[in-house]
Design a protein around this motif. Structure first.
Motif, short mmCIF file in Angstrom:
data_model
loop_
_atom_site.label_atom_id
_atom_site.label_comp_id
_atom_site.label_asym_id
_atom_site.label_seq_id
_atom_site.Cartn_x
_atom_site.Cartn_y
_atom_site.Cartn_z
N ASP A 28 0.88 -1.16 0.00
CA ASP A 28 0.00 0.00 0.00
C ASP A 28 0.91 1.21 0.00
O ASP A 28 1.66 1.43 0.96
N ASN A 29 0.87 1.99 -1.08
CA ASN A 29 1.78 3.14 -1.15
C ASN A 29 1.27 4.34 -0.35
O ASN A 29 1.92 5.38 -0.31
N SER A 32 -2.09 6.22 -3.55
CA SER A 32 -3.01 6.03 -4.66
C SER A 32 -3.32 4.58 -5.01
O SER A 32 -4.15 4.33 -5.88
N GLN A 33 -2.66 3.61 -4.36
CA GLN A 33 -2.96 2.22 -4.70
C GLN A 33 -2.58 1.25 -3.59
O GLN A 33 -1.67 1.53 -2.81
N SER A 35 -2.17 -3.17 -3.18
CA SER A 35 -2.17 -4.47 -3.83
C SER A 35 -2.47 -5.54 -2.79
O SER A 35 -1.95 -5.49 -1.68
N THR A 61 -5.08 -5.13 -7.62
CA THR A 61 -4.61 -3.80 -7.27
C THR A 61 -5.79 -2.84 -7.26
O THR A 61 -6.52 -2.72 -8.24
N MET A 62 -5.96 -2.17 -6.13
CA MET A 62 -7.03 -1.19 -5.94
C MET A 62 -6.47 0.20 -6.22
O MET A 62 -5.42 0.57 -5.67
N THR A 63 -7.16 0.98 -7.07
CA THR A 63 -6.73 2.34 -7.41
C THR A 63 -7.96 3.24 -7.51
O THR A 63 -9.08 2.79 -7.34
N TYR A 67 -9.66 3.21 -4.10
CA TYR A 67 -8.59 3.45 -3.14
C TYR A 67 -8.93 4.62 -2.21
O TYR A 67 -8.69 4.57 -1.01
#
Length: 127
Positions: A28-29, A32-33, A35, A61-63, A67
């Motif tokens: 998780d960054n 913005s996303q 995984s 991947t969620m964006t 997100y």
């Protein structure tokens, strides 16, 4: 791990009914996303809890708006289930650990007189 409405999955030349979904955050960054790893399969009793025999697995991947709306673990579970077209129907109990504490008490008494000296040693284990 979640219970899901059983779905058929082809595995080793036969159709198996998968009844469990497991997932973990891989990355998780925090901007913005996120995984996730997922596994769909059957629940298996392991000690100390329930595990997954994965019949199918992968990454999602969620964006974007998803997100932005992602604030809770339940949101992530629901999003993963939606992507995989499965229906969550319950929770598997979380694994529990049992801790056994053993206390050892060492009691040593020494008694002296002018004629004799005796030492008594006793160890008691309390469970």
């Amino acid at each position: 791990m979640k219970q899901i409405q059983p779905v058929p999955i082809w595995s080793n030349g036969q159709i198996v009914q998968a009844d469990a979904l497991n997932a973990y955050t891989v990355n998780d960054n925090l901007v913005s996303q996120a995984s996730f790893w997922y596994g769909i399969g059957t629940a298996v009793d392991f000690q100390p809890g329930v595990g997954l025999l994965a019949l199918s697995q992968g990454n999602l991947t969620m964006t974007g708006d998803d997100y932005i709306a992602y604030e809770t673990n339940q949101y992530a579970w629901d999003w993963i289930a939606k992507q995989l077209n499965v229906t969550i129907i319950g929770n598997y109990p979380e694994p529990t650990t049992t801790t056994t504490t053993t206390t050892v008490i060492d009691v040593t008494t020494t008694t002296s007189t002018t004629e004799t000296t005796s030492t008594t040693s006793s160890t008691t284990t309390v469970n």
